[in-house]
Scaffold this motif. Structure first.
Motif, PDB file in Angstrom:
ATOM      1  N   TYR A  30       0.839  -1.195   0.000  1.00 15.93           N
ATOM      2  CA  TYR A  30       0.000   0.000   0.000  1.00 15.93           C
ATOM      3  C   TYR A  30       0.878   1.250   0.000  1.00 15.93           C
ATOM      4  O   TYR A  30       1.818   1.353   0.794  1.00 15.93           O
ATOM      5  CB  TYR A  30      -0.866   0.044   1.255  1.00 15.93           C
ATOM      6  N   HIS A  33      -1.501   6.609   2.507  1.00 17.28           N
ATOM      7  CA  HIS A  33      -2.904   6.971   2.289  1.00 17.28           C
ATOM      8  C   HIS A  33      -3.547   7.230   3.642  1.00 17.28           C
ATOM      9  O   HIS A  33      -2.933   7.003   4.697  1.00 17.28           O
ATOM     10  CB  HIS A  33      -3.649   5.858   1.545  1.00 17.28           C
ATOM     11  N   HIS A  35      -7.561   7.096   5.877  1.00 16.81           N
ATOM     12  CA  HIS A  35      -8.952   6.665   5.918  1.00 16.81           C
ATOM     13  C   HIS A  35      -9.751   7.652   6.763  1.00 16.81           C
ATOM     14  O   HIS A  35      -9.231   8.232   7.723  1.00 16.81           O
ATOM     15  CB  HIS A  35      -9.088   5.271   6.549  1.00 16.81           C
ATOM     16  N   GLU A  36     -11.010   7.797   6.416  1.00 17.70           N
ATOM     17  CA  GLU A  36     -11.900   8.614   7.236  1.00 17.70           C
ATOM     18  C   GLU A  36     -12.292   7.882   8.505  1.00 17.70           C
ATOM     19  O   GLU A  36     -12.626   8.495   9.517  1.00 17.70           O
ATOM     20  CB  GLU A  36     -13.153   8.987   6.432  1.00 17.70           C
ATOM     21  N   THR A  39      -9.228   2.117  11.637  1.00 13.54           N
ATOM     22  CA  THR A  39      -8.851   0.824  11.054  1.00 13.54           C
ATOM     23  C   THR A  39      -8.436  -0.112  12.181  1.00 13.54           C
ATOM     24  O   THR A  39      -7.434   0.130  12.859  1.00 13.54           O
ATOM     25  CB  THR A  39      -7.681   0.995  10.066  1.00 13.54           C
ATOM     26  N   PRO A  69      -8.157   7.580  12.207  1.00 14.77           N
ATOM     27  CA  PRO A  69      -8.572   8.245  10.969  1.00 14.77           C
ATOM     28  C   PRO A  69      -7.692   9.453  10.675  1.00 14.77           C
ATOM     29  O   PRO A  69      -7.149  10.091  11.589  1.00 14.77           O
ATOM     30  CB  PRO A  69     -10.011   8.669  11.265  1.00 14.77           C
ATOM     31  N   TYR A  89     -13.386  -1.351   9.586  1.00 15.85           N
ATOM     32  CA  TYR A  89     -13.364   0.109   9.542  1.00 15.85           C
ATOM     33  C   TYR A  89     -14.540   0.603  10.363  1.00 15.85           C
ATOM     34  O   TYR A  89     -15.697   0.257  10.094  1.00 15.85           O
ATOM     35  CB  TYR A  89     -13.446   0.601   8.100  1.00 15.85           C
TER      36      TYR A  89
END
Length: 263
Positions: A30, A33, A35-36, A39, A69, A89
């Protein structure tokens, strides 16, 4: 051997769960990046190394990783055979912004109890009809994460409450077929969901979802002995479908509903 990229992803009907994601990668990495959502990650085979907030981390088999997040991170296999992971998530209704700082400082939690509970949650999330179990397990997982990341704030929250446990049992008995979501039950008996689950389990030695399934299987046994077919019995006793009935029936009785009826 060719690179492996196997995934499955779905959105269950459990409040606060944005997505469930299972993956097996051998050579994929990956890029950085964000995430909103939160995780929540466990690795079943291999290991992952990743950078979070410019610090390197890793996920050995007994670790639960919690990535906040909006914090950039990447991820790559740490072994030649890649990794097999299960990810949840979660939105901010389960984990608040107050945990972001502690999670950035220590995202990898070596906690066998937490690791086992996350695995059990994934199993429940894979089966439609087990939403109460999944919601209950996730509620206790979120509580444990709060306790690990902010121990002072979580101290002293667990107290025995037998009257509350009896109120929930009465509600489950009254809603045996249609069921009740954990959030709704908490509103009806005026309690926090985590406290509600703990109070019930402490009073009766069984979790609310286990009690509900036990009662449903008991009723299913009576209907099967009356000669009603398993599919009809599943609908009449609150199961999602016949396979849902069969799985819980076999777990509690040791045989399938059809074999039980023929006996």
């Amino acid at each position: 051997m060719a690179p492996q990229r196997e995934i499955s992803a779905w959105r269950p009907s459990v409040p606060g769960v944005v997505e469930v994601f299972h993956a097996h990668y051998t050579e994929y990495a990956y890029p950085m990046h964000v995430h909103e959502a939160w995780t929540l990650l466990i690795v079943d085979d291999g290991a992952v190394r990743y950078d979070l907030d410019r610090h390197e981390h890793g996920t050995p088999h007994d670790t639960v990783s919690l990535l906040p997040p909006h914090i950039p991170h990447n991820g790559a296999p740490a072994t030649a055979d890649g990794f097999r992971k299960r990810v949840l998530y979660l939105d901010s209704s389960r984990l608040g912004d107050d945990l972001i700082g502690p999670a950035v400082d220590g995202p990898d939690l070596v906690d066998p109890v937490l690791r086992r509970r996350v695995g059990q949650l994934h199993t429940a999330l894979a089966h439609p009809g087990d939403e109460l179990e999944a919601d209950s397990r996730l509620t206790l997982i979120a509580e444990r994460l709060h306790g690990r990341l902010r121990p002072a704030a979580a101290a002293g929250l667990a107290r025995p409450d037998r009257p509350l446990a009896y109120r929930l049992r009465e509600l489950l008995d009254a809603r045996l077929v249609e069921g009740v979501a954990l959030d709704e039950a908490a509103r009806l008996v005026h309690a926090h969901p985590a406290h509600l689950v703990r109070a019930f389990s402490g009073a009766f030695g069984i979790a609310p979802h286990q009690y509900l399934m036990s009662r449903r299987v008991d009723r299913a046994r009576r209907l099967l002995l009356d000669g009603r077919p398993p599919g009809e019995v599943a609908a009449a006793t609150g199961f999602y479908d016949q396979s849902h009935l069969t799985r819980h029936f076999r777990r509690l009785v040791g045989v399938t509903p059809g074999r039980y009826a023929r006996s």
